[in-house]
Design a protein around this motif. Structure first.
Motif, PDB file in Angstrom:
ATOM      1  N   THR A   1     -33.291   2.539  59.648  1.00 23.86           N
ATOM      2  CA  THR A   1     -34.560   3.273  59.796  1.00 23.86           C
ATOM      3  C   THR A   1     -35.755   2.334  59.933  1.00 23.86           C
ATOM      4  O   THR A   1     -36.906   2.760  59.819  1.00 23.86           O
ATOM      5  CB  THR A   1     -34.767   4.221  58.595  1.00 23.86           C
TER       6      THR A   1
ATOM      7  N   TYR B   1     -22.870   8.443  55.333  1.00 20.29           N
ATOM      8  CA  TYR B   1     -24.254   7.991  55.121  1.00 20.29           C
ATOM      9  C   TYR B   1     -25.162   9.148  54.711  1.00 20.29           C
ATOM     10  O   TYR B   1     -26.084   8.965  53.897  1.00 20.29           O
ATOM     11  CB  TYR B   1     -24.795   7.307  56.378  1.00 20.29           C
ATOM     12  N   ARG B   2     -24.912  10.325  55.237  1.00 16.32           N
ATOM     13  CA  ARG B   2     -25.707  11.479  54.807  1.00 16.32           C
ATOM     14  C   ARG B   2     -25.486  11.762  53.326  1.00 16.32           C
ATOM     15  O   ARG B   2     -26.425  12.124  52.600  1.00 16.32           O
ATOM     16  CB  ARG B   2     -25.346  12.706  55.650  1.00 16.32           C
TER      17      ARG B   2
ATOM     18  N   GLU C   1     -27.522   9.394  51.314  1.00 20.61           N
ATOM     19  CA  GLU C   1     -28.942   9.737  51.319  1.00 20.61           C
ATOM     20  C   GLU C   1     -29.242  11.019  50.544  1.00 20.61           C
ATOM     21  O   GLU C   1     -30.408  11.318  50.274  1.00 20.61           O
ATOM     22  CB  GLU C   1     -29.444   9.821  52.758  1.00 20.61           C
ATOM     23  N   SER C   2     -28.200  11.762  50.166  1.00 20.16           N
ATOM     24  CA  SER C   2     -28.396  12.950  49.329  1.00 20.16           C
ATOM     25  C   SER C   2     -28.619  12.589  47.866  1.00 20.16           C
ATOM     26  O   SER C   2     -29.055  13.421  47.068  1.00 20.16           O
ATOM     27  CB  SER C   2     -27.177  13.868  49.433  1.00 20.16           C
ATOM     28  N   ASN C   3     -28.269  11.350  47.490  1.00 22.20           N
ATOM     29  CA  ASN C   3     -28.405  10.862  46.115  1.00 22.20           C
ATOM     30  C   ASN C   3     -27.511  11.608  45.123  1.00 22.20           C
ATOM     31  O   ASN C   3     -27.790  11.617  43.920  1.00 22.20           O
ATOM     32  CB  ASN C   3     -29.864  10.951  45.642  1.00 22.20           C
TER      33      ASN C   3
ATOM     34  N   VAL D   1     -29.154   1.710  55.246  1.00 17.45           N
ATOM     35  CA  VAL D   1     -29.993   2.857  55.607  1.00 17.45           C
ATOM     36  C   VAL D   1     -31.394   2.379  55.977  1.00 17.45           C
ATOM     37  O   VAL D   1     -31.991   2.822  56.968  1.00 17.45           O
ATOM     38  CB  VAL D   1     -30.051   3.873  54.454  1.00 17.45           C
TER      39      VAL D   1
ATOM     40  N   ARG E   1     -27.603   1.028  50.452  1.00 19.32           N
ATOM     41  CA  ARG E   1     -28.951   1.498  50.783  1.00 19.32           C
ATOM     42  C   ARG E   1     -29.629   0.564  51.785  1.00 19.32           C
ATOM     43  O   ARG E   1     -30.422   1.010  52.618  1.00 19.32           O
ATOM     44  CB  ARG E   1     -29.792   1.557  49.511  1.00 19.32           C
TER      45      ARG E   1
END
Length: 332
Positions: free
Chosen positions: A49, A316-317, A320-322, A45, A42
């Motif tokens: 960002t 990575y997507r 980020e979807s958890n 990420v 994380r």
């Protein structure tokens, strides 16, 4: 030449690009690793960002965790030899040493051997998760037998490591997750209790589990407005450890009245600042973790599906979807 992941602007996973670069020799104090697997975090990420402790300087590399084979040694490096199986210890600057690549150079101080019985994927998934849990729960939390630990974001790799660590000490692990579809998988991963916040009242469940006392330690990477809810579940004179700030939508609101009434403590934790930067703490943490990896008390949980380097954006997507349980691995 080596393939390397870079980005030239902040944003979503789509800003990541795979490029070719010439190999360089490691400088004094560095090692070069032929990368076999990567582990996603994380923190990367947040770095990508622009909400992390370090701001990217473009073009920037990325990647804290890799496992592979030592391919070259810089001047003055001792304790390693060519061909050693190693994995990286986060704490270096991503502007200088991002390991998402076919060949990665890192400081030798940020490399450790891992037990032979572990695969490269498992070797990748050691140091970020177990050292974070170790620092928060053992070094600073003074976790002991019988303690109840509430673990938020429990399906993350750090959450799974914390479950294993609490169980190993003889405490009670309480995994907290948002979605019901992770309940059975968290129980399979070792959680003694699971609370699904979309369906259950977290405060009432923790109270029932602890006979009204509350959790001795709350282990949390979310922060933000969530901190007020955590104040409801921590025991009097207990400890809330914040090792992340996933909720960046608003500044955390410190729960002053509950803190006065209960007398609990809230402390922050950052792996780089509080463990890696202290050689004796790092040495003790590595020894603690390796002993339990060798005995089988600790075993990294690898998320499915796994990805290849050319699908780094998809990997990575997925993070980020958890949706994942455990460490997301990219094979190089």
């Amino acid at each position: 030449m080596s393939k390397v992941v870079r980005f030239y602007q902040t944003g979503g996973a789509e800003v990541l690009k795979i490029e070719a670069e010439s190999l360089r020799e490691p400088q004094a104090g560095e090692v070069r690793i032929k990368v076999q697997t990567l582990g996603l975090n994380r923190a990367e990420v947040m770095y990508r960002t622009s909400v992390y402790t370090e701001q990217a300087q473009f073009p920037s590399r990325i990647g804290y965790e890799a496992a592979g084979i030592i391919d070259a040694l810089g001047e003055g490096v001792t304790g390693f030899q060519l061909g050693d199986r190693v994995s990286t210890i986060p704490g270096f600057s991503l502007n200088q040493y991002g390991v998402a690549a076919e060949m990665a150079i890192v400081p030798a101080l940020h490399v450790a051997k891992y037990p032979d019985q572990l695969s490269p994927a498992e070797g990748t998934a050691i140091w970020m998760q177990y050292l974070t849990a170790y620092g928060c729960l053992i070094e600073f939390g003074k976790l002991k037998r019988g303690d109840v630990v509430a673990i938020t974001a429990a399906s993350s790799s750090v959450g799974i490591a914390a479950i294993q660590m609490v169980n190993d000490v003889g405490g009670t692990s309480v995994a907290i997750t948002r979605k019901a579809d992770k309940r059975d998988r968290l129980i399979e991963a070792g959680a003694q209790h699971v609370i699904v916040t979309e369906e259950e009242n977290m405060g009432k469940r923790v109270s029932a589990i602890t006979d009204g006392k509350g959790a001795d330690i709350v282990f949390d990477p979310v922060s933000g407005a969530y901190l007020e809810q955590l104040a409801d579940i921590v025991a009097p004179e207990g400890l809330i450890v914040e090792y992340g700030w996933l909720d960046t939508s608003a500044p955390p609101v410190f729960p002053v009245v509950p803190a006065i009434v209960k007398g609990f403590s809230v402390r922050g934790f950052h792996l780089s600042f509080h463990i890696v930067a202290h050689p004796e703490r790092l040495k003790a943490g590595i020894a603690y973790i390796n002993q339990r990896l060798q005995s089988g008390s600790f075993r990294p949980l690898i998320a499915e599906p796994q990805f290849t380097l050319d699908r780094i954006v998809d990997a990575y997507r997925y993070m980020e979807s958890n949706e994942q349980l455990g460490k997301i691995i990219v094979t190089v």
